[in-house]
Design a protein around this motif. Structure first.
Motif, PDB file in Angstrom:
ATOM      1  N   GLY A  37      24.799  52.970  38.033  1.00  0.00           N
ATOM      2  CA  GLY A  37      23.580  53.007  37.251  1.00  0.00           C
ATOM      3  C   GLY A  37      23.058  51.627  36.890  1.00  0.00           C
ATOM      4  O   GLY A  37      21.933  51.487  36.441  1.00  0.00           O
ATOM      5  N   LEU A  38      23.854  50.620  37.102  1.00  0.00           N
ATOM      6  CA  LEU A  38      23.494  49.249  36.759  1.00  0.00           C
ATOM      7  C   LEU A  38      23.165  48.492  38.046  1.00  0.00           C
ATOM      8  O   LEU A  38      24.029  48.332  38.909  1.00  0.00           O
ATOM      9  CB  LEU A  38      24.671  48.598  36.020  1.00  0.00           C
ATOM     10  CG  LEU A  38      24.501  47.229  35.422  1.00  0.00           C
ATOM     11  CD1 LEU A  38      23.435  47.253  34.328  1.00  0.00           C
ATOM     12  CD2 LEU A  38      25.816  46.762  34.823  1.00  0.00           C
ATOM     13  N   LEU A  39      21.925  48.044  38.205  1.00  0.00           N
ATOM     14  CA  LEU A  39      21.475  47.408  39.444  1.00  0.00           C
ATOM     15  C   LEU A  39      22.345  46.213  39.828  1.00  0.00           C
ATOM     16  O   LEU A  39      22.720  46.058  40.996  1.00  0.00           O
ATOM     17  CB  LEU A  39      20.011  46.976  39.314  1.00  0.00           C
ATOM     18  CG  LEU A  39      19.437  46.229  40.518  1.00  0.00           C
ATOM     19  CD1 LEU A  39      19.468  47.108  41.761  1.00  0.00           C
ATOM     20  CD2 LEU A  39      18.030  45.749  40.217  1.00  0.00           C
ATOM     21  N   GLU A  40      22.674  45.378  38.859  1.00  0.00           N
ATOM     22  CA  GLU A  40      23.486  44.195  39.153  1.00  0.00           C
ATOM     23  C   GLU A  40      24.840  44.597  39.733  1.00  0.00           C
ATOM     24  O   GLU A  40      25.353  43.963  40.654  1.00  0.00           O
ATOM     25  CB  GLU A  40      23.699  43.354  37.887  1.00  0.00           C
ATOM     26  CG  GLU A  40      22.428  42.722  37.351  1.00  0.00           C
ATOM     27  CD  GLU A  40      21.657  43.641  36.399  1.00  0.00           C
ATOM     28  OE1 GLU A  40      21.956  44.841  36.329  1.00  0.00           O
ATOM     29  OE2 GLU A  40      20.738  43.128  35.731  1.00  0.00           O
TER      30      GLU A  40
ATOM     31  N   ASP B 276      30.524  51.558  33.843  1.00  0.00           N
ATOM     32  CA  ASP B 276      29.732  50.418  34.301  1.00  0.00           C
ATOM     33  C   ASP B 276      29.794  49.198  33.375  1.00  0.00           C
ATOM     34  O   ASP B 276      30.040  48.086  33.846  1.00  0.00           O
ATOM     35  CB  ASP B 276      28.270  50.825  34.505  1.00  0.00           C
ATOM     36  CG  ASP B 276      28.077  51.701  35.726  1.00  0.00           C
ATOM     37  OD1 ASP B 276      29.060  51.968  36.444  1.00  0.00           O
ATOM     38  OD2 ASP B 276      26.937  52.128  35.966  1.00  0.00           O
ATOM     39  N   PRO B 277      29.561  49.364  32.062  1.00  0.00           N
ATOM     40  CA  PRO B 277      29.574  48.173  31.196  1.00  0.00           C
ATOM     41  C   PRO B 277      30.933  47.462  31.189  1.00  0.00           C
ATOM     42  O   PRO B 277      30.993  46.230  31.196  1.00  0.00           O
ATOM     43  CB  PRO B 277      29.253  48.723  29.809  1.00  0.00           C
ATOM     44  CG  PRO B 277      28.595  50.033  30.047  1.00  0.00           C
ATOM     45  CD  PRO B 277      29.184  50.570  31.318  1.00  0.00           C
ATOM     46  N   THR B 278      32.008  48.222  31.202  1.00  0.00           N
ATOM     47  CA  THR B 278      33.344  47.622  31.198  1.00  0.00           C
ATOM     48  C   THR B 278      33.591  46.856  32.489  1.00  0.00           C
ATOM     49  O   THR B 278      34.044  45.708  32.472  1.00  0.00           O
ATOM     50  CB  THR B 278      34.427  48.716  31.031  1.00  0.00           C
ATOM     51  OG1 THR B 278      34.172  49.427  29.824  1.00  0.00           O
ATOM     52  CG2 THR B 278      35.819  48.115  31.005  1.00  0.00           C
ATOM     53  N   LEU B 279      33.270  47.482  33.619  1.00  0.00           N
ATOM     54  CA  LEU B 279      33.469  46.830  34.915  1.00  0.00           C
ATOM     55  C   LEU B 279      32.600  45.587  35.029  1.00  0.00           C
ATOM     56  O   LEU B 279      33.067  44.533  35.470  1.00  0.00           O
ATOM     57  CB  LEU B 279      33.170  47.818  36.050  1.00  0.00           C
ATOM     58  CG  LEU B 279      33.361  47.299  37.469  1.00  0.00           C
ATOM     59  CD1 LEU B 279      34.764  46.745  37.682  1.00  0.00           C
ATOM     60  CD2 LEU B 279      33.064  48.402  38.477  1.00  0.00           C
ATOM     61  N   TRP B 280      31.356  45.680  34.602  1.00  0.00           N
ATOM     62  CA  TRP B 280      30.459  44.526  34.676  1.00  0.00           C
ATOM     63  C   TRP B 280      30.988  43.374  33.810  1.00  0.00           C
ATOM     64  O   TRP B 280      30.965  42.224  34.224  1.00  0.00           O
ATOM     65  CB  TRP B 280      29.045  44.912  34.254  1.00  0.00           C
ATOM     66  CG  TRP B 280      28.097  43.755  34.339  1.00  0.00           C
ATOM     67  CD1 TRP B 280      27.491  43.116  33.309  1.00  0.00           C
ATOM     68  CD2 TRP B 280      27.685  43.078  35.529  1.00  0.00           C
ATOM     69  NE1 TRP B 280      26.718  42.083  33.776  1.00  0.00           N
ATOM     70  CE2 TRP B 280      26.818  42.040  35.136  1.00  0.00           C
ATOM     71  CE3 TRP B 280      27.960  43.236  36.884  1.00  0.00           C
ATOM     72  CZ2 TRP B 280      26.224  41.170  36.056  1.00  0.00           C
ATOM     73  CZ3 TRP B 280      27.364  42.372  37.800  1.00  0.00           C
ATOM     74  CH2 TRP B 280      26.503  41.355  37.382  1.00  0.00           C
ATOM     75  N   ASP B 281      31.452  43.688  32.605  1.00  0.00           N
ATOM     76  CA  ASP B 281      32.007  42.653  31.726  1.00  0.00           C
ATOM     77  C   ASP B 281      33.229  41.993  32.357  1.00  0.00           C
ATOM     78  O   ASP B 281      33.437  40.786  32.215  1.00  0.00           O
ATOM     79  CB  ASP B 281      32.381  43.238  30.366  1.00  0.00           C
ATOM     80  CG  ASP B 281      31.167  43.552  29.512  1.00  0.00           C
ATOM     81  OD1 ASP B 281      30.048  43.103  29.866  1.00  0.00           O
ATOM     82  OD2 ASP B 281      31.326  44.257  28.499  1.00  0.00           O
ATOM     83  N   MET B 282      34.049  42.761  33.052  1.00  0.00           N
ATOM     84  CA  MET B 282      35.221  42.179  33.710  1.00  0.00           C
ATOM     85  C   MET B 282      34.811  41.290  34.884  1.00  0.00           C
ATOM     86  O   MET B 282      35.380  40.220  35.083  1.00  0.00           O
ATOM     87  CB  MET B 282      36.162  43.285  34.187  1.00  0.00           C
ATOM     88  CG  MET B 282      36.851  43.988  33.026  1.00  0.00           C
ATOM     89  SD  MET B 282      37.783  45.442  33.527  1.00  0.00           S
ATOM     90  CE  MET B 282      38.975  44.748  34.615  1.00  0.00           C
ATOM     91  N   ILE B 283      33.809  41.716  35.646  1.00  0.00           N
ATOM     92  CA  ILE B 283      33.349  40.924  36.786  1.00  0.00           C
ATOM     93  C   ILE B 283      32.704  39.628  36.309  1.00  0.00           C
ATOM     94  O   ILE B 283      32.922  38.569  36.887  1.00  0.00           O
ATOM     95  CB  ILE B 283      32.366  41.736  37.662  1.00  0.00           C
ATOM     96  CG1 ILE B 283      33.126  42.857  38.371  1.00  0.00           C
ATOM     97  CG2 ILE B 283      31.659  40.837  38.674  1.00  0.00           C
ATOM     98  CD1 ILE B 283      32.243  43.852  39.090  1.00  0.00           C
TER      99      ILE B 283
END
Length: 78
Positions: free
Chosen positions: A14-17, A49-56
């Motif tokens: 759901g997160l484009l980035e 998504d937010p957790t994975l994005w923060d880790m990346i």
């Protein structure tokens, strides 16, 4: 080949980035991962998504074991 299609489908988020980073990761690195690293990547895809994005983006510490950590390092390099 079906495995790769399954993973590509799971990379649609759901997160484009996140879509962009995961898509590039699949193209650049997925074929070179061993089975343990592929399983670790699959585990990462289970995260919200937010957790994975923060880790990346390295804004959240990653308490991951070594295989997942190696995959995370590759994701951060994309």
């Amino acid at each position: 080949m079906k495995e790769l299609e399954r993973v590509r489908w799971r990379c649609r988020r759901g997160l484009l980035e996140l879509d962009i980073v995961l898509g590039r990761f699949i193209e650049q690195h997925y074929a070179n991962l061993n089975k343990a690293q592929q399983a670790a990547f699959d585990t990462l895809l289970d995260m919200p998504d937010p957790t994975l994005w923060d880790m990346i983006t390295n804004t959240r510490p990653s308490p991951l074991q070594s295989e997942r950590c190696a995959v995370l390092v590759l994701l951060q390099a994309v």
